[in-house]
Design a protein around this motif. Structure first.
Motif, mmCIF file in Angstrom:
data_model
loop_
_atom_site.group_PDB
_atom_site.id
_atom_site.type_symbol
_atom_site.label_atom_id
_atom_site.label_comp_id
_atom_site.label_asym_id
_atom_site.label_seq_id
_atom_site.Cartn_x
_atom_site.Cartn_y
_atom_site.Cartn_z
ATOM 1 N N GLU A 7 19.966 -6.021 1.865
ATOM 2 C CA GLU A 7 19.808 -7.345 1.262
ATOM 3 C C GLU A 7 20.735 -7.503 0.063
ATOM 4 O OE1 GLU A 7 15.632 -7.762 0.452
ATOM 5 O OE2 GLU A 7 15.139 -8.016 2.562
ATOM 6 N N GLN A 8 20.873 -6.436 -0.723
ATOM 7 C CA GLN A 8 21.765 -6.486 -1.883
ATOM 8 C C GLN A 8 23.222 -6.648 -1.437
ATOM 9 O OE1 GLN A 8 21.490 -3.054 -4.430
ATOM 10 N NE2 GLN A 8 22.739 -3.979 -6.022
ATOM 11 N N LYS B 133 8.747 9.525 5.075
ATOM 12 C CA LYS B 133 10.020 9.230 5.744
ATOM 13 C C LYS B 133 10.178 7.734 5.975
ATOM 14 C CE LYS B 133 10.665 13.558 8.225
ATOM 15 N NZ LYS B 133 10.736 14.197 9.548
ATOM 16 N N ALA B 134 9.072 7.075 6.318
ATOM 17 C CA ALA B 134 9.110 5.631 6.596
ATOM 18 C C ALA B 134 9.486 4.831 5.352
ATOM 19 C CB ALA B 134 7.771 5.162 7.151
ATOM 20 N N LEU B 135 9.224 5.363 4.163
ATOM 21 C CA LEU B 135 9.595 4.670 2.924
ATOM 22 C C LEU B 135 11.102 4.413 2.853
ATOM 23 C CD1 LEU B 135 7.392 6.524 0.291
ATOM 24 C CD2 LEU B 135 7.140 4.152 1.036
ATOM 25 N N VAL C 157 0.836 -1.202 0.000
ATOM 26 C CA VAL C 157 0.000 0.000 0.000
ATOM 27 C C VAL C 157 0.870 1.250 0.000
ATOM 28 C CG1 VAL C 157 -1.606 1.360 1.410
ATOM 29 C CG2 VAL C 157 -2.008 -1.082 1.078
ATOM 30 N N MET C 158 1.877 1.283 0.848
ATOM 31 C CA MET C 158 2.724 2.475 0.931
ATOM 32 C C MET C 158 3.476 2.733 -0.377
ATOM 33 S SD MET C 158 4.080 2.479 4.859
ATOM 34 C CE MET C 158 4.985 3.995 4.620
ATOM 35 N N LEU C 159 3.965 1.668 -1.001
ATOM 36 C CA LEU C 159 4.678 1.849 -2.268
ATOM 37 C C LEU C 159 3.749 2.312 -3.378
ATOM 38 C CD1 LEU C 159 7.157 -1.173 -2.120
ATOM 39 C CD2 LEU C 159 7.653 1.254 -1.739
ATOM 40 N N LEU C 160 2.516 1.822 -3.385
ATOM 41 C CA LEU C 160 1.538 2.295 -4.373
ATOM 42 C C LEU C 160 1.205 3.767 -4.150
ATOM 43 C CD1 LEU C 160 -0.949 -0.702 -4.673
ATOM 44 C CD2 LEU C 160 0.447 0.274 -6.504
ATOM 45 N N GLU D 51 13.878 1.244 1.391
ATOM 46 C CA GLU D 51 15.074 1.448 0.577
ATOM 47 C C GLU D 51 16.305 0.894 1.285
ATOM 48 O OE1 GLU D 51 15.385 5.622 -0.345
ATOM 49 O OE2 GLU D 51 13.326 5.691 -1.100
ATOM 50 N N LEU D 52 16.418 1.172 2.569
ATOM 51 C CA LEU D 52 17.559 0.688 3.346
ATOM 52 C C LEU D 52 17.573 -0.833 3.415
ATOM 53 C CD1 LEU D 52 20.027 1.236 5.099
ATOM 54 C CD2 LEU D 52 18.502 1.467 7.053
ATOM 55 N N ALA D 53 16.406 -1.431 3.639
ATOM 56 C CA ALA D 53 16.319 -2.895 3.699
ATOM 57 C C ALA D 53 16.753 -3.513 2.373
ATOM 58 C CB ALA D 53 14.899 -3.331 4.048
#
Length: 125
Positions: free
Chosen positions: A88-89, A76-78, A13-16, A82-84
């Protein structure tokens, strides 16, 4: 808050909302492919944390559309997503290239720990 944003539906939902800015329930349901009750739960969780807000198109209409959008806190929570993704990468790159720990133990690209004359296999996720 971390518990809420770590849920799959909340992230979707947040990404949409980050992509489209403002969406009504039907559009969120269509684009996310989340079932109605699960979407309602995700929206309520995000609303209660102050990560999204809802606005009624025309409060005088009985069937007015309700639109959802990110709050400044939600934007801000988005950054957590990005950090996660970056972590992972980096983890995947480290596992694929091999990691040397304290000069005694090495984890190679196949996920095999080599050290102290023994081999232990670990499963990559």
């Amino acid at each position: 808050m971390l518990q809420t944003i770590s849920k799959k539906n909340s992230k979707t939902v947040m990404l949409l909302l980050a992509k489209w800015g403002k969406l009504h329930f039907g559009a969120l349901k269509k684009h996310s492919k989340i079932e109605g009750k699960s979407l309602t739960n995700a929206l309520n969780d995000l609303l209660s944390e102050g990560l999204i807000k809802k606005e009624c198109e025309d409060p005088t209409k009985r069937t007015a559309k309700v639109f959802y959008s990110l709050t400044p806190l939600g934007k801000k929570a988005l950054k957590i997503y990005e950090l996660a993704e970056q972590l992972e990468q980096e983890r995947d790159e480290a596992l694929n290239s091999g990691i040397n720990i304290n000069g005694d133990v090495t984890i190679n690209g196949d996920g095999v720990i080599i050290g102290n004359n023994s081999k232990v296999h670990i499963k990559k996720q």
